[in-house]
Design a protein around this motif. Structure first.
Motif, mmCIF file in Angstrom:
data_model
loop_
_atom_site.group_PDB
_atom_site.id
_atom_site.type_symbol
_atom_site.label_atom_id
_atom_site.label_comp_id
_atom_site.label_asym_id
_atom_site.label_seq_id
_atom_site.Cartn_x
_atom_site.Cartn_y
_atom_site.Cartn_z
ATOM 1 N N LEU A 275 -2.005 -3.739 -7.001
ATOM 2 C CA LEU A 275 -0.557 -3.591 -6.856
ATOM 3 C C LEU A 275 0.185 -4.338 -7.957
ATOM 4 N N HIS A 276 -0.250 -5.566 -8.268
ATOM 5 C CA HIS A 276 0.395 -6.327 -9.344
ATOM 6 C C HIS A 276 0.308 -5.573 -10.677
ATOM 7 N N ILE A 277 -0.854 -4.999 -10.956
ATOM 8 C CA ILE A 277 -1.036 -4.257 -12.204
ATOM 9 C C ILE A 277 -0.115 -3.031 -12.232
ATOM 10 N N MET A 278 -0.053 -2.314 -11.104
ATOM 11 C CA MET A 278 0.785 -1.115 -11.046
ATOM 12 C C MET A 278 2.266 -1.430 -11.184
ATOM 13 N N HIS B 95 -9.397 -7.075 0.092
ATOM 14 C CA HIS B 95 -7.977 -7.411 0.264
ATOM 15 C C HIS B 95 -7.395 -7.975 -1.030
ATOM 16 N N ALA B 96 -8.116 -8.901 -1.667
ATOM 17 C CA ALA B 96 -7.628 -9.480 -2.916
ATOM 18 C C ALA B 96 -7.565 -8.427 -4.017
ATOM 19 N N THR B 97 -8.530 -7.507 -4.009
ATOM 20 C CA THR B 97 -8.516 -6.410 -4.978
ATOM 21 C C THR B 97 -7.249 -5.579 -4.819
ATOM 22 N N ASP B 98 -6.888 -5.308 -3.583
ATOM 23 C CA ASP B 98 -5.693 -4.525 -3.291
ATOM 24 C C ASP B 98 -4.449 -5.181 -3.887
ATOM 25 N N ASN C 170 0.819 -1.208 0.000
ATOM 26 C CA ASN C 170 0.000 0.000 0.000
ATOM 27 C C ASN C 170 0.855 1.262 0.000
ATOM 28 N N ILE C 171 2.007 1.219 0.653
ATOM 29 C CA ILE C 171 2.918 2.368 0.597
ATOM 30 C C ILE C 171 3.448 2.541 -0.822
ATOM 31 N N ILE C 172 3.876 1.438 -1.432
ATOM 32 C CA ILE C 172 4.365 1.509 -2.813
ATOM 33 C C ILE C 172 3.289 2.064 -3.731
ATOM 34 N N LYS C 173 2.065 1.579 -3.565
ATOM 35 C CA LYS C 173 0.948 2.009 -4.411
ATOM 36 C C LYS C 173 0.691 3.504 -4.289
ATOM 37 N N ASN C 174 0.810 4.038 -3.074
ATOM 38 C CA ASN C 174 0.467 5.440 -2.843
ATOM 39 C C ASN C 174 1.633 6.398 -3.069
#
Length: 426
Positions: free
Chosen positions: A420-423, A413-416, A54-58
């Motif tokens: 991240l994988h897509i990003m 949670h699975a959506t999260d 989540n840190i990487i994503k944001n």
């Protein structure tokens, strides 16, 4: 309201409504970097960072403030190390100089900083290690953006604390006791002198950055677009535009601080700016505005308590719901009106996903505030609400909030993970 509950609610607002410069995830990394250099005692020769998904994503797509337009984890960490002041916490980059930016740009071109994903950790997790010769220092942050839980130097643990409240040296608060009815009772009866300073700071800082966003071409200019192509004389449009414009500026490197909510500047602006705009339109007093902001802020914090700090559930929805409740309060709405407003909003836009901090946050904010205003109009003027057992609507508003929190915390949670994988291109 009993004394303990009063003090708890007051302290929650004091701890939540604090200033921050730039998106709070890159700022947390910059803070960890600045603190690690302070512990090391010299300029590091190398940096290693491990972060939660989540840190990487944001951090991936957002501009680091006071960086000259730099983006990313390594940019945030290096700028914090080079020019950050850890004593300023979420305003760690406030005093960065042009020379600090030039040095950061140089180091970004070297093999200076490595970043990796930390598996099986909390959603908000940062571990940074800096080294120079045989000396090293590490700083760990968990749960909250300034919550340092471990400091290590040369392999020796100098500090270790797992309790967030104690680690931050703040009075411990209990968010589990938050509920809609008590929030309204508190807002009606609180001595405003206990909170006036932080509420006025929220008004002043967040209004200023919104005006900055409207006046300059930041990001995708969502706020500007709303005012240009919709009816700018309509307070509903202005409420959406002001909140969106603040995000336009903040997500794209504006060096102005904002007062956050639930650890997020976007949420702090989303919950406050529509209420401020409506208060002006309705000619409300400062006291009425402050009480409405108390309602909005606490309703937003209540929702985020059940969702958690970072998730795939867009926090603008919680903040937009809180804003709608504050607007309802300004119109004289009571418990039933505000309960219907919450249900109507959450059951409309409760599925917006968070795919990181970036320019499109402003559009999600506009959509959330618009949905909140629709929910308020249905609830207050028409006395309409979505009914229990329609989808995830429960028999009372607090149960509905908990159900939505469960969706955001567990169901998404699975959506999260997939986001991240897509990003990351996986």
């Amino acid at each position: 309201m009993d004394k303990n509950t009063y003090q708890n609610y007051t302290e929650i607002l004091k701890q939540e409504l604090i200033p921050a410069l730039g998106c709070t995830e890159p700022i947390a990394i910059a803070y960890a970097g600045a603190k690690a250099r302070e512990v090391l005692g010299t300029m590091p020769a190398s940096v290693q960072i491990r972060c939660s998904g989540n840190i990487i994503k944001n951090v991936k797509g957002v501009t680091v403030p006071n960086s000259g337009g730099l983006r990313g984890i390594d940019a945030a960490a290096i700028l914090g190390i080079v020019g950050g002041d850890p004593s300023r916490q979420l305003e760690v980059l406030q005093s960065v100089s042009p020379e600090d930016i030039r040095q950061t740009q140089y180091l970004l071109k070297q093999d200076y900083c490595t970043c990796s994903l930390a598996e099986d950790v909390e959603n908000l997790y940062i571990f940074i290690t800096v080294a120079a010769g045989e000396q090293s220092a590490s700083v760990e942050i968990k749960s909250h953006h300034t919550n340092i839980t471990k400091i290590i130097k040369n392999g020796q643990v100098l500090f270790s604390q797992q309790d967030p409240a104690s680690a931050a040296q703040r009075p411990k608060v209990d968010k589990s006791c938050l509920n809609v009815r008590d929030i309204l009772t508190f807002a009606e009866n609180v001595e405003l002198s206990d909170l006036a300073e932080i509420l006025q700071r929220q008004i002043d800082m967040n209004t200023r950055i919104a005006q900055e966003g409207l006046g300059h071409p930041y990001g995708a200019q969502v706020g500007h677009t709303l005012l240009k192509y919709y009816d700018a004389s309509d307070v509903r449009i202005r409420a959406c535009a002001m909140a969106a414009a603040g995000s336009d500026a903040r997500m794209n490197g504006c060096p102005l601080p904002v007062v956050i909510n639930s650890g997020s500047g976007n949420q702090g602006m989303t919950v406050s700016l529509p209420i401020i705009e409506y208060a002006k339109e309705l000619g409300k007093s400062r006291e009425q505005l402050h009480r409405a902001l108390i309602v909005g802020n606490l309703i937003a914090i209540l929702q985020k308590y059940y969702i958690g700090s970072l998730s795939a559930f867009c926090g603008a929805v919680c903040a937009g719901t809180g804003a709608a409740c504050g607007i309802c309060y300004l119109h004289g709405g009571g418990y039933e009106d505000i309960s219907r407003t919450i249900t109507n909003t959450l059951c409309n836009v409760g599925g917006i996903v968070c795919d990181g901090a970036k320019s499109s946050c402003a559009a999600k904010i506009a959509a959330s505030v618009n949905a909140g205003i629709l929910g308020f109009l249905m609830a207050f003027h028409e006395k309409n609400a979505f009914q229990p057992r329609e989808g995830i609507v429960q028999n009372d508003v607090d149960s509905t909030i908990r159900s939505v929190g469960r969706v955001g915390r567990e169901g998404m949670h699975a959506t999260d993970i997939e986001i991240l994988h897509i990003m990351l291109g996986n």
